[in-house]
Write a protein that holds these residues in place. Structure first.
Motif, PDB file in Angstrom:
ATOM      1  N   HIS A 195       0.742  -1.153   0.086  1.00 37.42           N
ATOM      2  CA  HIS A 195       0.040  -0.189   0.201  1.00 37.42           C
ATOM      3  C   HIS A 195       0.025   1.148   0.262  1.00 37.42           C
ATOM      4  CE1 HIS A 195      -4.030  -2.420   1.749  1.00 37.42           C
ATOM      5  NE2 HIS A 195      -3.649  -2.462   1.020  1.00 37.42           N
ATOM      6  N   VAL A 204      -4.818   8.265  -5.987  1.00 40.33           N
ATOM      7  CA  VAL A 204      -5.730   8.246  -6.682  1.00 40.33           C
ATOM      8  C   VAL A 204      -6.284   6.673  -6.828  1.00 40.33           C
ATOM      9  CG1 VAL A 204      -8.148   8.735  -8.075  1.00 40.33           C
ATOM     10  CG2 VAL A 204      -6.480  10.295  -7.602  1.00 40.33           C
ATOM     11  N   THR A 205      -5.745   5.717  -7.543  1.00 40.17           N
ATOM     12  CA  THR A 205      -5.702   4.811  -7.960  1.00 40.17           C
ATOM     13  C   THR A 205      -5.729   3.876  -6.911  1.00 40.17           C
ATOM     14  OG1 THR A 205      -4.687   4.739 -10.168  1.00 40.17           O
ATOM     15  CG2 THR A 205      -4.725   2.670  -9.282  1.00 40.17           C
ATOM     16  N   ALA A 206      -5.370   4.150  -6.018  1.00 42.33           N
ATOM     17  CA  ALA A 206      -4.321   3.031  -4.504  1.00 42.33           C
ATOM     18  C   ALA A 206      -6.332   3.650  -4.074  1.00 42.33           C
ATOM     19  CB  ALA A 206      -3.585   4.132  -3.561  1.00 42.33           C
ATOM     20  N   LYS A 207      -6.367   4.786  -3.806  1.00 40.94           N
ATOM     21  CA  LYS A 207      -8.072   4.737  -3.304  1.00 40.94           C
ATOM     22  C   LYS A 207      -8.933   4.421  -3.286  1.00 40.94           C
ATOM     23  CE  LYS A 207     -11.402   7.852  -1.599  1.00 40.94           C
ATOM     24  NZ  LYS A 207     -12.500   9.157  -1.508  1.00 40.94           N
ATOM     25  N   LEU A 208      -9.011   4.288  -5.068  1.00 46.94           N
ATOM     26  CA  LEU A 208     -10.314   3.813  -6.038  1.00 46.94           C
ATOM     27  C   LEU A 208     -10.074   1.522  -5.943  1.00 46.94           C
ATOM     28  CD1 LEU A 208     -10.862   5.846  -9.360  1.00 46.94           C
ATOM     29  CD2 LEU A 208     -12.164   5.475  -7.288  1.00 46.94           C
ATOM     30  N   SER A 209      -8.551   1.732  -5.228  1.00 46.34           N
ATOM     31  CA  SER A 209      -8.990   0.052  -5.619  1.00 46.34           C
ATOM     32  C   SER A 209      -8.434  -0.508  -3.427  1.00 46.34           C
ATOM     33  CB  SER A 209      -7.162  -0.261  -5.801  1.00 46.34           C
ATOM     34  OG  SER A 209      -6.787   0.100  -7.298  1.00 46.34           O
ATOM     35  N   GLY A 210      -9.138   0.625  -3.042  1.00 42.60           N
ATOM     36  CA  GLY A 210      -9.518  -0.206  -1.340  1.00 42.60           C
ATOM     37  C   GLY A 210      -8.038   0.149  -0.297  1.00 42.60           C
ATOM     38  N   VAL A 211      -7.396   1.122  -1.316  1.00 42.12           N
ATOM     39  CA  VAL A 211      -6.348   1.054  -0.260  1.00 42.12           C
ATOM     40  C   VAL A 211      -6.725   2.855   0.784  1.00 42.12           C
ATOM     41  CG1 VAL A 211      -3.452   2.351   0.535  1.00 42.12           C
ATOM     42  CG2 VAL A 211      -4.507   0.025  -1.403  1.00 42.12           C
ATOM     43  N   ASN A 212      -6.751   2.436   2.451  1.00 42.58           N
ATOM     44  CA  ASN A 212      -6.440   3.828   3.193  1.00 42.58           C
ATOM     45  C   ASN A 212      -5.613   4.769   3.591  1.00 42.58           C
ATOM     46  OD1 ASN A 212      -7.394   5.582   5.143  1.00 42.58           O
ATOM     47  ND2 ASN A 212      -8.643   3.984   5.859  1.00 42.58           N
ATOM     48  N   VAL A 213      -5.643   5.229   2.426  1.00 41.62           N
ATOM     49  CA  VAL A 213      -4.461   6.265   1.531  1.00 41.62           C
ATOM     50  C   VAL A 213      -4.305   7.151   3.489  1.00 41.62           C
ATOM     51  CG1 VAL A 213      -4.406   8.453   0.682  1.00 41.62           C
ATOM     52  CG2 VAL A 213      -5.156   6.733  -0.417  1.00 41.62           C
TER      53      VAL A 213
ATOM     54  N   HIS B 330     -15.946   4.950   1.787  1.00 40.87           N
ATOM     55  CA  HIS B 330     -14.904   5.010   1.146  1.00 40.87           C
ATOM     56  C   HIS B 330     -14.434   3.748   0.444  1.00 40.87           C
ATOM     57  CE1 HIS B 330     -10.320   3.867   0.913  1.00 40.87           C
ATOM     58  NE2 HIS B 330     -10.595   5.294   1.300  1.00 40.87           N
ATOM     59  N   MET B 335     -16.105  -2.768  -1.278  1.00 36.24           N
ATOM     60  CA  MET B 335     -15.178  -3.519  -1.728  1.00 36.24           C
ATOM     61  C   MET B 335     -15.760  -4.928  -1.041  1.00 36.24           C
ATOM     62  SD  MET B 335     -11.769  -2.051  -2.974  1.00 36.24           S
ATOM     63  CE  MET B 335     -10.887  -3.317  -2.540  1.00 36.24           C
ATOM     64  N   GLU B 349      -6.262   6.746 -12.689  1.00 29.42           N
ATOM     65  CA  GLU B 349      -7.012   6.564 -11.518  1.00 29.42           C
ATOM     66  C   GLU B 349      -7.552   5.306 -11.511  1.00 29.42           C
ATOM     67  OE1 GLU B 349     -10.437  10.160 -11.816  1.00 29.42           O
ATOM     68  OE2 GLU B 349     -11.132   7.960 -13.314  1.00 29.42           O
TER      69      GLU B 349
END
Lengths: 322, 507
Positions: A195, A204-213, B330, B335, B349
């Motif tokens: 992460h 942005v990618t990280a967040k949209l892949s579920g990473v809690n940035v 979130h 997910m 993105e």
């Protein structure tokens, strides 16, 4: 045909070896005595341990991207060194307590850094620079009461002495190898590490892949603070004395070691092995220049130039980014 | 001002392997308004970018006053008197209105300093053109960041007008204006016409086109397919012109039996009165295994709808998954409820460009590999999904940046396949993807829906929607303006509904 390329950690280690071999020809170098050469090499790596550990936190925040940097590392080192010094007071059974205090105090400072950066959106440069000032102030307050303390014998034995009279490998190096392995586990074999790289490349990618940035970013600064705290504990174990300017000289080299080790300063790519190699290169250059009796000004210039040369070489190799 | 004429002849423009314009033509003369019309992806915006020098053309000819010209930059076009009002605002938000309008052309005092007084006066004169249609706080010294979207659009228009161009391109300039502002703009356009300016009007709003344009030029699939006087044509005929006759793909829809059994499928997702900054009350029900198309012109709220469902942006309204009310704050939470999102911009993105294909596949899934991560296991899973998608790569450790567009998009989809979600939210997943990969996607989507996955599929390609979906909802200005299914689901109806024309509509 694959383009000739060499990974930055390997490049840094090769540079270190070449420089070391060349240093044998210096008038006051190790000459032809192989035992002296080995002893000198070992000593340089031992000295690199302290820079290497302090640069570990720096590696993490730089990988986390978005101009990630920890300019408070130097003053945290001084603070936790002093705290260790006054806590231990020469007693072996206080050492664990001192280590715990160092880690917690470092982590707290890092946590505040993280809060400012993630929630108040202060840039890491400004936030950690400001924190460095605050911590330095704290040190002066503590120091005014005249620091009295002493490192414990067990610390000196564990940090500054060799493993045993027969095996001339300093304990510090053993600690560093274990530490390096743990850092590798963290970066390459944990969800947190994956992460961390992700937020360093693209949040942005990280967040949209579920990473809690936010949480990851907060954690990384906290961890970096704790690691700087650990660095302070080690440094005082080696020097045995404390003074106000103890940690600050490590700050610039800790960033340089990360860069020389091939970690992208823009984040998202790098390794702790690289930082270890970088720490060895920088320590080697510093001690060679000291042996050659170069003044501090020349040492600084050479270190700066090395950094520029290494980074520009990596930049050419890297090819394209998005 | 002397007369001016601009002709674009047989314009060709390619972006990599994608042909945006194959035969674009446009003529515009002093004292007339030409409407440039076309469906999504027909090449309208590329055409206006060719004329104003933003992109360099690959073939064809531009004639200005009968002489061939070539613009190497927007500045070059501007020097020749061509100015554009962009839809995507080109203002610097931390500068004032006056600074923005006169940027790089500041009026100077004899000593070389910027003449702030003259600048303010000139800006006030420009603002007077729209006086009465905006709030009093729009002044030359206002920061652009403090303005509303419509006021920004006005500043954008004034910036172009301040150049006193001979040819003015209005690219969707009315999209964020209210009706009074549009009125005023049209009055001004009439005045500019009389002054001898030539105007190119790019718009999606049929009603505006018929009010303001003298002539039209229709693009379809990168080709100009019709030109003429607006008074000689009806709305319906225009829409027919925009609609493609020839089909590129043979789409395989779920068969009729499955469709009827689909009616008995349980409801998966219910959305009630979903409202965000751009959405104004959306109600949708999606069944399990349904492939629901979302259509409409670009930027009508489709993106917000998908992002809101995925927990990335806040919203008001009720969302129920299998009857249970959810409110995701979130994407992580979405997910966990087995949703997946393929975002609209894969580079910004969807992907970590400099990281390996392996890491991109596994980014949402690392947690399930424990600590220390079971890398062998992870690699095996990633390999399996890359084989399922027939990903063309040199190896799992290669960076995603080494992949072609279509293969990179496969990675974005693949990372969700690894989690086996119940519901896919797809934001224009075939944009910029080669034909072969598109066909593979269509097969994949059909497979997934047959497996009982619900899919919300927004596409800017109307053929895809008509060919793949059982049902398509059309968004216009943040609202559902039509629902097409069965016999009413035709490309003509879809385009008509997108344009806000009522003759398509319900079945």
């Amino acid at each position: 045909m694959r383009k000739f390329s060499i990974s930055p950690p390997v490049a840094a280690i090769l540079l270190a070896i070449v420089l070391f071999l060349l240093s044998g020809f210096l008038p006051n170098g190790y000459g032809s005595d192989i035992n002296v050469a080995i002893a000198q090499a070992t000593n340089i790596v031992r000295l690199a341990v302290f820079l290497g550990v302090i640069a570990a936190g720096q590696t993490l925040v730089i990988i986390s991207g978005f101009e990630g940097i920890d300019l408070s590392a130097g003053s945290v080192v001084t603070l936790t060194a002093i705290l260790t010094y006054v806590t231990v007071k020469g007693e072996d059974d206080k050492v664990l307590l001192a280590l715990l205090i160092s880690l917690v105090v470092g982590a707290l400072i890092g946590f505040v850094n993280g809060l400012g950066i993630t929630f108040l959106k202060i840039s890491p440069f400004v936030m950690t620079l400001g924190m460095s000032g605050v911590v330095t102030g704290l040190i002066i307050i503590i120091n005014h009461g005249n620091v009295s303390g002493k490192v414990a014998p067990i610390m000196t034995r564990l940090i500054a002495r060799p493993l045993s009279p027969d095996i001339p490998i300093p304990n510090a190096i053993i600690i560093w190898i274990i530490f390096g392995f743990l850092m590798w586990l963290l970066l390459e074999r944990s969800t947190f590490g994956k992460h961390l790289f992700a937020i360093g490349v693209n949040r942005v990618t990280a967040k949209l892949s579920g990473v809690n940035v936010t949480a990851t970013n907060l954690a990384v600064y906290t961890l970096a603070g704790a690691l700087a705290g650990f660095g302070g504990f080690l440094v005082v174990g080696n020097t045995g004395v404390v003074f106000i300017a103890l940690g600050q000289p490590f700050l610039f080299p800790s960033i340089a070691a990360v860069a020389v080790g091939g970690t992208l300063l823009s984040g998202g790519k790098g390794s702790y092995w690289g930082t270890m190699a970088g720490a060895i290169v920088l320590t080697l250059i510093t001690s060679l220049l000291t042996t050659m009796q170069m003044p501090d000004s020349v040492r600084r210039m050479v270190l700066g130039a090395t950094l520029l040369v290494m980074i520009s070489i990596y930049g050419r190799q890297r090819g394209f980014r998005q | 001002m002397s007369g001016v004429s601009l002709s674009a002849r047989n314009i060709v423009k390619r972006y990599g392997g994608v042909v945006a314009l194959s035969d674009g033509n446009l003529d515009v003369h002093s004292g007339e308004v030409v409407a440039l019309i076309g469906a999504n992806g027909s090449g309208k915006s590329t055409m206006s970018k060719v004329i104003n020098g933003v992109v360099v053309l690959d073939g064809g000819q531009l004639l200005l006053d009968g002489k061939p010209v070539r613009f190497s930059s927007p500045q070059a076009a501007r020097k020749m008197g061509i100015a554009t009002v962009f839809q995507e605002l080109s203002l610097v938000s931390k500068m004032t209105v006056a600074d923005n309008i006169w940027l790089t052309r500041e009026p100077l005092k004899p000593n070389g300093m910027v003449d702030r007084k003259a600048m303010r006066e000139k800006t006030e004169a420009l603002l007077d053109l729209f006086s009465g249609t905006f709030k009093a706080d729009l002044k030359p010294d206002t920061l652009v960041s403090a303005l509303h979207p419509d006021e920004k659009q006005i500043v954008e228009i004034l910036k172009a007008v301040s150049l006193n161009p001979r040819i003015l391109i209005l690219d969707e300039a009315t999209a964020s204006l209210d009706s009074r502002q549009v009125e005023r703009l049209f009055e001004l356009v009439k005045r500019w016409k009389e002054e001898g300016k030539a105007i190119v009007f790019v718009s999606h709003r049929m009603e505006e086109i018929f009010r303001i344009a003298d002539r039209y030029s229709v693009l379809r699939n990168g080709k100009t397919v019709g030109e003429g006087h607006i008074k000689d044509i009806t709305e319906k005929e225009l829409i027919q012109l925009m609609t493609e006759k020839e089909k590129v793909f043979q789409f395989k829809k779920a068969s009729v039996e499955e469709e009827s059994s689909g009616l008995q499928q349980p409801v998966y997702l219910e959305i009630e009165n979903l409202t965000t900054e751009t959405l104004r009350g959306i109600d949708i029900t999606v069944k399990q295994g349904e492939l629901l198309g979302i259509g409409g012109l670009q930027g009508q709220g489709q993106r917000d709808l998908l992002l809101a469902l995925f927990g990335d942006i806040p919203y008001q309204g009720t969302v129920r998954i299998k009857g249970e009310v959810v409110k995701f704050k979130h994407p992580r939470q979405a997910m966990k409820k087995k949703l997946a999102l393929v975002p609209g911009d894969r580079a910004k993105e969807g992907l970590l460009y400099i990281r390996s294909i392996l890491e991109n596949f596994l980014l949402p899934s690392w947690q399930k590999y424990g600590f220390p991560l079971k890398m062998k296991h992870a690699r095996r899973d990633a390999l399996a999904v890359s084989e399922r998608l027939s990903l063309v790569m040199s190896g799992l450790m290669a960076p995603v940046s080494s992949l072609s567009g279509g293969n990179a998009q496969k990675v974005v989809i693949g990372k969700w396949l690894l989690r086996d979600p119940d519901c896919y939210l797809l934001d224009d997943p075939t944009k910029g993807v080669d034909v072969h990969t598109k066909a593979e996607f269509y097969t994949l989507l059909t497979e997934l829906s047959q497996q009982g996955k619900s899919i919300l599929f927004y596409s800017s390609d109307d053929d895809e929607l008509v060919g793949l979906c059982d049902r398509v909802i059309v968004l216009h200005d943040g609202k559902i303006c039509a629902e097409l299914k069965g016999a009413s689901l035709t490309k003509e109806n879809l385009i008509a509904a997108s344009m806000g024309v009522s003759n398509g509509g319900e079945a």
